[in-house]
Each structure stands twice: as C-alpha cells, then as structure tokens.
Design a protein around this motif. Structure first.
Motif, PDB file in Angstrom:
ATOM      1  N   ARG A  76      -9.365   4.102  12.050  1.00 58.27           N
ATOM      2  CA  ARG A  76      -9.284   3.394  13.328  1.00 58.27           C
ATOM      3  C   ARG A  76      -9.093   4.363  14.490  1.00 58.27           C
ATOM      4  N   ASP A  77      -9.303   5.642  14.260  1.00 56.00           N
ATOM      5  CA  ASP A  77      -9.184   6.697  15.278  1.00 56.00           C
ATOM      6  C   ASP A  77      -7.796   6.791  15.896  1.00 56.00           C
ATOM      7  N   ILE A  78      -6.783   6.613  15.086  1.00 55.37           N
ATOM      8  CA  ILE A  78      -5.407   6.760  15.559  1.00 55.37           C
ATOM      9  C   ILE A  78      -5.049   8.244  15.477  1.00 55.37           C
ATOM     10  N   SER A  79      -4.375   8.761  16.507  1.00 52.17           N
ATOM     11  CA  SER A  79      -4.039  10.192  16.550  1.00 52.17           C
ATOM     12  C   SER A  79      -3.069  10.559  15.422  1.00 52.17           C
ATOM     13  N   ALA A  80      -3.071  11.832  15.058  1.00 53.90           N
ATOM     14  CA  ALA A  80      -2.204  12.333  13.980  1.00 53.90           C
ATOM     15  C   ALA A  80      -0.731  12.053  14.303  1.00 53.90           C
ATOM     16  N   TYR A  81      -0.371  12.194  15.575  1.00 53.69           N
ATOM     17  CA  TYR A  81       1.012  11.931  15.991  1.00 53.69           C
ATOM     18  C   TYR A  81       1.391  10.475  15.700  1.00 53.69           C
ATOM     19  N   ASN A  82       0.505   9.548  16.051  1.00 57.06           N
ATOM     20  CA  ASN A  82       0.788   8.130  15.839  1.00 57.06           C
ATOM     21  C   ASN A  82       0.725   7.740  14.371  1.00 57.06           C
ATOM     22  N   VAL A  83      -0.120   8.411  13.598  1.00 54.36           N
ATOM     23  CA  VAL A  83      -0.156   8.164  12.150  1.00 54.36           C
ATOM     24  C   VAL A  83       1.197   8.545  11.557  1.00 54.36           C
ATOM     25  N   LYS A  84       1.703   9.710  11.981  1.00 52.00           N
ATOM     26  CA  LYS A  84       3.001  10.181  11.488  1.00 52.00           C
ATOM     27  C   LYS A  84       4.117   9.210  11.901  1.00 52.00           C
ATOM     28  N   ALA A  85       4.043   8.722  13.136  1.00 47.40           N
ATOM     29  CA  ALA A  85       5.044   7.756  13.625  1.00 47.40           C
ATOM     30  C   ALA A  85       4.979   6.475  12.795  1.00 47.40           C
ATOM     31  N   GLY A  86       3.772   6.027  12.479  1.00 48.71           N
ATOM     32  CA  GLY A  86       3.613   4.822  11.672  1.00 48.71           C
ATOM     33  C   GLY A  86       4.203   4.993  10.290  1.00 48.71           C
ATOM     34  N   LEU A  87       3.927   6.130   9.666  1.00 47.04           N
ATOM     35  CA  LEU A  87       4.438   6.378   8.315  1.00 47.04           C
ATOM     36  C   LEU A  87       5.960   6.535   8.295  1.00 47.04           C
ATOM     37  N   SER A  88       6.531   6.925   9.428  1.00 49.12           N
ATOM     38  CA  SER A  88       7.993   7.076   9.489  1.00 49.12           C
ATOM     39  C   SER A  88       8.701   5.719   9.399  1.00 49.12           C
ATOM     40  N   GLU A  89       7.953   4.640   9.569  1.00 46.20           N
ATOM     41  CA  GLU A  89       8.531   3.294   9.468  1.00 46.20           C
ATOM     42  C   GLU A  89       8.894   2.923   8.028  1.00 46.20           C
ATOM     43  N   ILE A  90       8.337   3.654   7.075  1.00 47.68           N
ATOM     44  CA  ILE A  90       8.569   3.340   5.660  1.00 47.68           C
ATOM     45  C   ILE A  90       9.719   4.210   5.163  1.00 47.68           C
ATOM     46  N   SER A  91      10.810   3.582   4.766  1.00 46.74           N
ATOM     47  CA  SER A  91      11.957   4.358   4.282  1.00 46.74           C
ATOM     48  C   SER A  91      11.662   4.879   2.881  1.00 46.74           C
ATOM     49  N   TRP A 127       0.837  -1.188   0.000  1.00 37.46           N
ATOM     50  CA  TRP A 127       0.000   0.000   0.000  1.00 37.46           C
ATOM     51  C   TRP A 127       0.872   1.238   0.000  1.00 37.46           C
ATOM     52  N   GLY A 128       0.331   2.333  -0.521  1.00 39.43           N
ATOM     53  CA  GLY A 128       1.001   3.623  -0.495  1.00 39.43           C
ATOM     54  C   GLY A 128       0.703   4.363   0.797  1.00 39.43           C
ATOM     55  N   ARG A 129       1.384   5.476   0.982  1.00 41.64           N
ATOM     56  CA  ARG A 129       1.227   6.259   2.222  1.00 41.64           C
ATOM     57  C   ARG A 129      -0.201   6.759   2.438  1.00 41.64           C
ATOM     58  N   ARG A 130      -0.855   7.222   1.367  1.00 41.22           N
ATOM     59  CA  ARG A 130      -2.218   7.759   1.507  1.00 41.22           C
ATOM     60  C   ARG A 130      -3.180   6.705   2.021  1.00 41.22           C
ATOM     61  N   ARG A 131      -3.080   5.485   1.504  1.00 44.29           N
ATOM     62  CA  ARG A 131      -3.997   4.415   1.926  1.00 44.29           C
ATOM     63  C   ARG A 131      -3.735   4.032   3.378  1.00 44.29           C
ATOM     64  N   ILE A 132      -2.477   3.924   3.751  1.00 43.96           N
ATOM     65  CA  ILE A 132      -2.119   3.580   5.133  1.00 43.96           C
ATOM     66  C   ILE A 132      -2.625   4.663   6.080  1.00 43.96           C
ATOM     67  N   GLU A 133      -2.403   5.917   5.702  1.00 43.48           N
ATOM     68  CA  GLU A 133      -2.853   7.046   6.526  1.00 43.48           C
ATOM     69  C   GLU A 133      -4.375   7.020   6.686  1.00 43.48           C
ATOM     70  N   ARG A 134      -5.088   6.793   5.596  1.00 42.28           N
ATOM     71  CA  ARG A 134      -6.555   6.752   5.625  1.00 42.28           C
ATOM     72  C   ARG A 134      -7.055   5.618   6.522  1.00 42.28           C
TER      73      ARG A 134
END
Length: 162
Positions: free
Chosen positions: A89-104, A77-84
């Motif tokens: 799932r009501d994940i906070s913006a901070y945690n969404v950003k942390a999750g996306l930082s896992e993708i180099s 999946w791309g970043r937009r789909r993962i973020e969406r």
C-alpha cells in the motif's frame, strides 16, 4: 441503455471522501483510487488530498497502526504478512515500523502458539513429513517468521509424541 457517469464538484468530492475516511482509516493509495473513480482532474486531486491531510482525515501513521492491530487481532497475521501488506500500500518504512510496534511481543508469542497448536492438531495427516509441511506452509502464509515456525513444529511434534 447508456450508463450515466456521476460528476462531482470539488466540495462534493471533499465531503464524500471525508465520510469515506471517517468510516475507516484509509491510506493514500485508497484515496487516489477513489479520486480516479470519481474522475477528478489532477489539480483537484491534489487539493482534496491536501485538505484531507490538513484536517486529519488522512493520516498514514494512524492507518498503519490500526491496520496492524486489526489484522493481528482479527486475522491473526504474523509480522511478515502485515509488513508485506503495508508495503504493498506504499506505506513508508517509518510508518510500517510504527504499525508493527502496536503488537506486543507477549501477545504475538501467545497468538503464534495458539494458531500453531490449533493448526497442528487440526491437520489429519498420517505421514509426519506431509503434516509438518502443511502446518509450516499455513504458518508461513500467515506471515510468521520461518525460524519460529520450524522451532514450534519441532516442539509440537515432541509434545505429541510424549
């Protein structure tokens, strides 16, 4: 025949949800849904949620990071789909950003090119415009950024025509 509904004590529910969380990282929404299925009263739900967070069975940042890693690596999946999906799932913006930082960025670009090339070569459509639309729709559904999708399509069309 009447269906028998299970009832749980507070301790049984805690143990059951601990096992549920150990098996795979979970978000608060999944735990809430499970507690409702178990027909726990609101006070018990609060106690159980608190217990799971205190003992690190439930950690939203860890969930966001593993979710992003897994969906990128396995489903590509791309970043937009993962973020969406994380926001659903009501994940906070901070945690969404942390999750996306896992993708180099390097792995993201490499995977994006592989997925794009594979789909472009796999679509058997004689009309170039229809082919472009099919490939673009697929990549956008996967969650890749629109400007990247259209750039890569131009590149692949030039590559195939030369």
């Amino acid at each position: 025949m009447q269906e028998k509904k299970l009832t749980y004590t507070l301790e049984e529910a805690k143990r059951s949800l601990e096992r549920y969380c150990v098996y795979q990282d979970r978000c608060h929404q999944e735990i809430e849904r499970k507690l409702k299925e178990m027909r726990m009263i609101p006070e018990a739900r609060e106690l159980i949620l608190l217990h799971l967070m205190e003992h690190d069975f439930l950690n939203e940042e860890r969930f966001a990071r593993s979710f992003a890693r897994g969906k990128f690596r396995i489903k590509q999946w791309g970043r937009r789909r993962i973020e969406r999906e994380l926001k659903q799932r009501d994940i906070s913006a901070y945690n969404v950003k942390a999750g996306l930082s896992e993708i180099s960025p390097e792995a993201y670009e490499k995977t994006f090119m592989e997925v794009s090339r594979k789909r472009f070569n796999g679509v058997r459509e004689p009309d170039q415009y229809k082919k472009r639309k099919k490939v673009a729709d697929y990549l956008l559904r996967k969650g890749y950024e629109s400007h990247k999708v259209y750039e890569v399509l131009k590149y692949l069309e030039r590559e195939n025509n030369s």
